[in-house]
Structure formats: structure tokens, C-alpha cells
Motif scaffolding. Structure first.
Motif, mmCIF file in Angstrom:
data_model
loop_
_atom_site.group_PDB
_atom_site.id
_atom_site.type_symbol
_atom_site.label_atom_id
_atom_site.label_comp_id
_atom_site.label_asym_id
_atom_site.label_seq_id
_atom_site.Cartn_x
_atom_site.Cartn_y
_atom_site.Cartn_z
ATOM 1 N N GLY A 1 43.405 45.379 -4.006
ATOM 2 C CA GLY A 1 41.742 45.951 -5.019
ATOM 3 C C GLY A 1 40.916 44.524 -5.111
ATOM 4 O O GLY A 1 41.442 43.487 -5.543
ATOM 5 N N THR A 2 39.481 44.693 -5.462
ATOM 6 C CA THR A 2 38.742 43.114 -6.092
ATOM 7 C C THR A 2 39.521 43.235 -7.521
ATOM 8 O O THR A 2 39.612 43.829 -8.096
ATOM 9 N N GLY A 3 39.423 42.283 -7.618
ATOM 10 C CA GLY A 3 39.690 41.200 -8.565
ATOM 11 C C GLY A 3 41.546 41.193 -9.561
ATOM 12 O O GLY A 3 41.295 41.300 -9.926
ATOM 13 N N CYS A 4 41.794 41.799 -7.632
ATOM 14 C CA CYS A 4 43.431 41.378 -8.142
ATOM 15 C C CYS A 4 43.936 41.121 -7.214
ATOM 16 O O CYS A 4 43.671 40.426 -5.921
ATOM 17 N N SER A 5 45.133 40.613 -7.775
ATOM 18 C CA SER A 5 46.019 39.666 -6.142
ATOM 19 C C SER A 5 47.307 40.442 -6.726
ATOM 20 O O SER A 5 48.341 40.717 -7.808
ATOM 21 N N ILE A 6 47.990 39.964 -5.371
ATOM 22 C CA ILE A 6 49.696 40.956 -5.528
ATOM 23 C C ILE A 6 50.636 39.990 -4.638
ATOM 24 O O ILE A 6 50.028 39.114 -3.702
ATOM 25 N N LEU A 7 51.102 39.167 -5.415
ATOM 26 C CA LEU A 7 52.507 37.790 -4.696
ATOM 27 C C LEU A 7 54.518 38.280 -4.974
ATOM 28 O O LEU A 7 54.405 38.962 -5.901
ATOM 29 N N VAL A 8 54.107 38.422 -3.691
ATOM 30 C CA VAL A 8 55.817 38.754 -3.223
ATOM 31 C C VAL A 8 56.062 38.239 -2.780
ATOM 32 O O VAL A 8 55.997 37.161 -1.549
ATOM 33 N N ARG A 9 57.291 37.200 -2.916
ATOM 34 C CA ARG A 9 58.717 36.494 -2.120
ATOM 35 C C ARG A 9 59.998 37.342 -2.170
ATOM 36 O O ARG A 9 60.487 37.908 -3.158
ATOM 37 N N ARG A 10 60.329 36.543 -0.944
ATOM 38 C CA ARG A 10 62.118 36.289 -0.903
ATOM 39 C C ARG A 10 62.585 35.022 -0.953
ATOM 40 O O ARG A 10 61.987 34.554 0.036
ATOM 41 N N GLY A 11 63.549 35.389 -1.519
ATOM 42 C CA GLY A 11 64.120 33.115 -1.772
ATOM 43 C C GLY A 11 63.443 32.508 -1.725
ATOM 44 O O GLY A 11 63.732 31.753 -1.261
ATOM 45 N N GLY A 12 62.167 32.714 -2.726
ATOM 46 C CA GLY A 12 61.548 31.554 -2.523
ATOM 47 C C GLY A 12 59.946 31.039 -1.718
ATOM 48 O O GLY A 12 59.481 30.538 -2.374
ATOM 49 N N VAL A 13 60.509 32.290 -0.730
ATOM 50 C CA VAL A 13 58.798 32.364 0.526
ATOM 51 C C VAL A 13 58.554 33.348 -0.205
ATOM 52 O O VAL A 13 58.768 34.631 0.464
ATOM 53 N N SER A 14 56.407 33.160 -0.038
ATOM 54 C CA SER A 14 55.818 34.005 0.206
ATOM 55 C C SER A 14 55.837 35.018 1.209
ATOM 56 O O SER A 14 55.747 34.523 2.080
ATOM 57 N N LEU A 15 55.153 36.038 0.711
ATOM 58 C CA LEU A 15 55.475 36.790 2.493
ATOM 59 C C LEU A 15 53.792 37.471 1.976
ATOM 60 O O LEU A 15 53.378 38.020 1.006
ATOM 61 N N ALA A 16 53.725 37.655 3.346
ATOM 62 C CA ALA A 16 52.252 38.634 3.874
ATOM 63 C C ALA A 16 52.347 40.166 4.444
ATOM 64 O O ALA A 16 53.293 40.776 4.668
ATOM 65 N N SER A 17 51.557 40.994 4.026
ATOM 66 C CA SER A 17 50.903 42.210 4.235
ATOM 67 C C SER A 17 51.585 41.873 5.595
ATOM 68 O O SER A 17 51.525 41.401 6.537
ATOM 69 N N GLY A 18 53.210 43.343 6.278
ATOM 70 C CA GLY A 18 53.481 43.746 7.411
ATOM 71 C C GLY A 18 54.510 42.579 7.673
ATOM 72 O O GLY A 18 54.471 42.257 8.930
ATOM 73 N N ALA A 19 54.820 42.039 7.091
ATOM 74 C CA ALA A 19 56.201 40.972 6.694
ATOM 75 C C ALA A 19 57.455 42.175 7.039
ATOM 76 O O ALA A 19 57.185 42.872 6.597
ATOM 77 N N ALA A 20 58.183 41.783 7.794
ATOM 78 C CA ALA A 20 58.993 42.415 8.544
ATOM 79 C C ALA A 20 60.768 42.230 7.128
ATOM 80 O O ALA A 20 60.975 41.019 6.651
ATOM 81 N N LEU A 21 60.776 42.879 6.207
ATOM 82 C CA LEU A 21 61.649 43.276 5.336
ATOM 83 C C LEU A 21 63.255 43.822 5.606
ATOM 84 O O LEU A 21 63.266 45.167 7.133
ATOM 85 N N ASN A 22 64.683 43.370 5.280
ATOM 86 C CA ASN A 22 65.266 43.696 5.752
ATOM 87 C C ASN A 22 66.232 44.582 4.656
ATOM 88 O O ASN A 22 65.982 44.680 3.495
ATOM 89 N N TRP A 23 67.531 45.620 5.137
ATOM 90 C CA TRP A 23 67.547 46.261 3.619
ATOM 91 C C TRP A 23 68.209 45.668 3.145
ATOM 92 O O TRP A 23 69.428 44.748 2.955
#
Length: 348
Positions: A162-184
Motif C-alpha cells: 500500500g501507500t507509504g510502504c514497500s516489500i523487498l523479496v529476494r531469492r539467493g540474493g536476487v530481487s524478485l518482482a510480483s508475478g515471479a515464478a517460484l519453485n517448491w
């Protein structure tokens, strides 16, 4: 489309009269659906006999099972032929068993569920006897083999900030965007951040509160955060001899507390005995000793006091503070004492 042969590309040898002169195998064609975690299987029975030719019919004692479940049964004892055949050409080629009506390869379509890691096994049990004439029977009784399917399960990452915040998601040091494919089994690092002037109000993964840190993927991952605007600090500066009490929406708060737009503050300036308030300000502006303030920005509250003289009474055993009251005729009121210094009066 993947193809696996059971028990392998070489097949099972005839376990009747022909031995290694004839083979049978099951061809499995698989198509994996990661969203369902399921494979669609197409099974075809194939035969070869490098030294034999002719049309061989499947007898009615045929029985095909997968993981304990029957998907084809001839329903008989092997004395009658079914309308299923294989045309062998005395060559090394594999020949599909065909439907006697259509002439097309006989295929069975099944579904196979995978476990949470994307792994599945297809254990096949096969009994089949093929007949050309009384001298030629190809026999494959009580055979079994297993096909192993290992798929990479894929899921989707969804980020909602939402407004005023952000989310940082990384896999193995690489930042991921919304919609990224993830593995089990992927290990994600998740961090929630609030912008200046905001404070996080919610931070969740798949609807469950999550403060941040490592997260192991076992399905689709939805990460969400929201923040409240107008997060301001409260600063209280109480000089010697003073104390300041502040209530926010009815609950007392102290210096360093977080305030939000629209909070209702009640401020009370007080002094200790022997002190007199000199200044009492809110955001640098003098206010009454009791004030109501609606928050719209940072709040700084300050008070100073000076020490005033005290009268003390010698009781004979101790010297104690005392008060002087003035009789106005209708009430007793506190009296104020002033010292004449010649050039002016100073309250004591």
C-alpha cells in the motif's frame, strides 16, 4: 511431453516359451500441470519379436494395473482372444497393440497426482498373452515395473504494498518482482519497509502475520503490507520542577511515542511544590496549563519553572512548610508574598 518406458526401453522378456526372443513394454507419455500438481498419462502397450511375424491377438486373461488400480481387464481366463492385436514384422521395431475395430493404437489415458515436492511413482503390473496360432503364444505373466516422475513445482509470487510502504523479496540474493515464478522449497528473504512519515500497520504472507525474514515456498506466495500515514514523534521536555502529562485518545503516552493524524491529545502542565511555571508551550506556542490538541504533525511540548520562596514553621520538633491563606471574608485564598528590593518587587 515426456516419454518413459516400463520396465525400460528394452522391455520385459517373454516368460513363457520364447524368452529373449520376444519383448513387451509399456510406453508412458506424460504431461505435467504445475497448477494442479498432476500429470496426464497416455499408456500404450508395445511388443516386438525379431524372429516372428504375423498378427498376434491379445487373450482375455490380460490385466493391466497402475498403483494397485485396474485400468484394463480382459475379463476372461485366456481361452478367448480380444479384439486387440499387434502386427509383428519379424524385425527389431516395437509395434503398438491396436484396437481391432479402428485399427488405431490402443491407448489408455490416466491422471497421476504428485506429492508436495512434485514427485510421483507409477507402479505397473502387467499380465498379457498374445496368440497367433496354437504354436505361437507370447507370454508375459505377473510382470511389474515402476516409472518415476520428478517435476519442478512452480508457484507465483504476488506482492501488494500500500501507500507509504514497500516489500523487498529476494531469492539467493536476487530481487524478485510480483508475478515471479517460484519453485517448491525456494527460500525467500522478505523485508517490509515503511516510508518516512509512515508506520507499518499490516505485514502478512498468505494472509498470516509475518514480521519478515526467511520463508520457504510450499505453494503460491502472496506478500502484502499496508501503512498508516502521518506517523509523527512526540517530544516532551519538562524542566526542573515541572512535569508534563499527555494523553492520546484517553491513554497516557510519553516522549518518543508515535502519533498519527487526527489523534486527540490532552496536555496537562504541572509543577512540583515550591516551583512556579514560567513557560508552557506546544510546538513553541504558549498554551494554557491544560490544552487539547489534534495531531497533524510532529508534537513538541515543553515546560519551564522557577523556584519560589517557601514559608516554614518551626513546630519545636521540626521545621515544616506552611501556607499563608488570606481571609477575603467569604473564603480563604492562597496569599502571595513579594519581597521589596527597592527597585522592584520579587515574588517569594
Amino acid at each position: 511431453m515426456a516419454i518413459i518406458y516400463v520396465p525400460g526401453a528394452a522391455g520385459w522378456d517373454d516368460n513363457g516359451m520364447f524368452g529373449a526372443a520376444a519383448q513387451l513394454r509399456m510406453k508412458l507419455e506424460s504431461s505435467y500441470d504445475p497448477s494442479l500438481n498432476r500429470s496426464a498419462l497416455t499408456l500404450t502397450l508395445q511388443c516386438r519379436a525379431p524372429t516372428l511375424g504375423g498378427r498376434f491377438y491379445l487373450l482375455d486373461n490380460a490385466l493391466l494395473r497402475i498403483n494397485g488400480g485396474t485400468f484394463f481387464s480382459g475379463g476372461g481366463s485366456g481361452l478367448s482372444s480380444l479384439n486387440v492385436y499387434a502386427d509383428l514384422s519379424a524385425d527389431e521395431n516395437w509395434h503398438d497393440l491396436c484396437d481391432g475395430t479402428s485399427g488405431e493404437a490402443l491407448r489408455w489415458t490416466l491422471s497421476l497426482d504428485h506429492d508436495a515436492q512434485g514427485r510421483a511413482e507409477a507402479e505397473l503390473d502387467v499380465t498379457a498373452r498374445l496368440y497367433r496360432d496354437q504354436s505361437y503364444y507370447l507370454s508375459f505373466f505377473g510382470l511389474n515395473g515402476t516409472a518415476l516422475f520428478e517435476e519442478t513445482r512452480q508457484f507465483t509470487l504476488t506482492l501488494s504494498a500500500g501507500t507509504g510502504c514497500s516489500i523487498l523479496v529476494r531469492r539467493g540474493g536476487v530481487s524478485l518482482a510480483s508475478g515471479a515464478a517460484l519453485n517448491w522449497g525456494d527460500v525467500l528473504s522478505i523485508v517490509f519497509l515503511a516510508s518516512e512519515g509512515y508506520v507499518l500497520t499490516t505485514h502478512t504472507v498468505n494472509g498470516e502475520n509475518f514480521i519478515g525474514g526467511s520463508y520457504t515456498v510450499t505453494g503460491d506466495v502472496a506478500v502484502a503490507a499496508s501503512a498508516a500515514s502521518g506517523h509523527y514523534p512526540l517530544t516532551i521536555s519538562a524542566g526542573q520542577g515541572t512535569f508534563v502529562r499527555v494523553w492520546r485518545n484517553g491513554m497516557e503516552v510519553h516522549t518518543g511515542a508515535a502519533l498519527y493524524d487526527g489523534d486527540r491529545l490532552t496536555v496537562d502542565f504541572q509543577t512540583l511544590p515550591g516551583y512556579l511555571l514560567l513557560t508552557h508551550t506546544l510546538n513553541g506556542v504558549p498554551h494554557a496549563e491544560n490544552v487539547i490538541h489534534i495531531v497533524s504533525g510532529p508534537v513538541s511540548i515543553a515546560a519551564t519553572a522557577r523556584r519560589v520562596g517557601l514559608l516554614r514553621l518551626d513546630t519545636g520538633s521540626a521545621i515544616v512548610p506552611c501556607r499563608i491563606l488570606l481571609d477575603t471574608g467569604s473564603a480563604f485564598v492562597p496569599a502571595r508574598l513579594f519581597l521589596d528590593r527597592g527597585g522592584g518587587y520579587t515574588e517569594v
